[in-house]
Every structure is written in C-alpha cells, then in structure tokens.
Scaffold this motif. Structure first.
Motif, PDB file in Angstrom:
ATOM      1  N   PRO A   1     -94.976  42.819 -20.788  1.00 51.02           N
ATOM      2  CA  PRO A   1     -94.094  42.243 -19.765  1.00 51.02           C
ATOM      3  C   PRO A   1     -94.289  42.899 -18.402  1.00 51.02           C
ATOM      4  O   PRO A   1     -94.588  44.091 -18.313  1.00 51.02           O
ATOM      5  CB  PRO A   1     -92.684  42.529 -20.302  1.00 51.02           C
TER       6      PRO A   1
ATOM      7  N   ALA B   1     -90.880  38.294 -23.049  1.00 48.94           N
ATOM      8  CA  ALA B   1     -91.115  39.616 -23.646  1.00 48.94           C
ATOM      9  C   ALA B   1     -90.654  39.623 -25.099  1.00 48.94           C
ATOM     10  O   ALA B   1     -91.350  40.147 -25.978  1.00 48.94           O
ATOM     11  CB  ALA B   1     -90.393  40.691 -22.842  1.00 48.94           C
TER      12      ALA B   1
ATOM     13  N   TYR C   1     -94.638  36.858 -19.194  1.00 47.44           N
ATOM     14  CA  TYR C   1     -93.969  36.165 -18.108  1.00 47.44           C
ATOM     15  C   TYR C   1     -94.850  35.020 -17.612  1.00 47.44           C
ATOM     16  O   TYR C   1     -96.066  35.138 -17.558  1.00 47.44           O
ATOM     17  CB  TYR C   1     -93.693  37.105 -16.928  1.00 47.44           C
TER      18      TYR C   1
END
Length: 184
Positions: free
Chosen positions: A80, A143, A149
C-alpha cells in the motif's frame, strides 16, 4: 525462501526485500527493461514463476502492466502507498519488512478471462467511488484485499481480474467499516 523470483525496480528495493524475506530478485532498473533483463525475467518465469512487486506509483504501475502482458501468469503483490512512503518518496525501498511480508502473503494472479462480479455501482454503494473520502477508503480496502491502491476504474478492473470473491470483498468492507466506527 520464496519459490518465485521477485521482479522489482531498483537495487534499494532488493535491500528492503532482503530485510523482510529470503528471495531472489530481478531488477528492472525502472522502465529500462533491457533485452537482457527481459530474458532473465522470462527464464525465471518459465522455471520458477515470478511475482511482480513494483512501486505503488504511476511508473511502477506502467512496469507492472508491461511485464504482465509479456508474462500473463505472473503473480502480483502490492505494498500500500501509505506503507511505501517515507522521506517524501514512494517505493518498495521505503516499505518496512512487515509491510513487504504482508504484501507477499496476499499475492494475486491476474485472470486474463476476468469475471464480471463487480460493477461501478458496487463501488458507489461501498463508498469507494464518487464520494469525498472514496479515495482514502479505496486505498485502505485495496490494502486489505491485497490489490493495492488505484483510481476507481483501475480498482474495479483489479477486483474483476485478480480473483477477488464477493465474500472477500464484503468481509474486507465490513472490517473497514468497523475500523472506522471504532475511530469515531
């Protein structure tokens, strides 16, 4: 020791990975991807398999897409953005050993015959598209699901291409909502 070979962007990524796990790595040197590098990736792909672990930025995503097209059965791991950001820089080299291990625990395989399990309406209902805090919630949900993302369109694509089940999605969404309630 991880069986597959990790495909990363730079030498410092290898340093960070070696702090987290025991694995062999191939360095792309950014988007350079020389013929020798591609040959090394192909050999690893055929012999042991590969896991693409590029930076969670636009350059890393371009590399991931390019390598994925050449090697469709490659596996994917995503750190992430929040876990790969330090000192005003984003990259695997900025990630903690724990963040790298967590990403590698959630490895996904791209399905070239994707399902249509999810639609844009699902994203809107979940509050991860079209709302003021959608981007942040989408990052946290990505995540939890191990798909990283992405903007709403790419996120939807990943949900349908990386084999995320409806049950996984609903569970991760419930966990996210519960975590937000506890913060309030």
């Amino acid at each position: 020791m991880i069986k597959e070979v990790l495909v990363v962007e730079g030498k410092m990524d290898v340093v960070a990975i070696n702090k987290a796990v025991e694995a062999d790595c191939i360095i792309t040197e950014g988007f350079n991807l020389s013929p020798r590098c591609l040959d090394d990736i192909e050999k690893a792909y055929k012999k042991r398999g590969i896991i693409i672990l590029t930076d969670p930025d636009s350059a890393g995503e371009r590399i991931r897409k390019y390598v994925s097209r050449r090697f469709p059965k490659a596996k994917h791991a995503f750190v992430p953005v929040k876990d790969a950001t330090a000192n005003n820089d984003i990259g695997i080299e900025q990630a903690s050993p724990d963040a790298i291990r967590k990403a590698l625990e959630k490895v996904r395989t791209l399905d070239w015959e994707p399902g249509n399990n999810f639609t844009g309406a699902d994203l809107i209902r979940a509050g991860i598209s079209g709302g003021a805090a959608a981007s942040e919630k989408r990052a946290r949900l990505g995540a939890r699901l191990g798909i990283g993302y992405a903007n709403a369109k790419t996120f939807l694509n990943r949900l349908n291409h990386y084999g995320v089940s409806r049950e996984e999605f609903e569970t991760a969404l419930a966990e996210e909502d519960k975590a937000n309630e506890l913060k309030s």
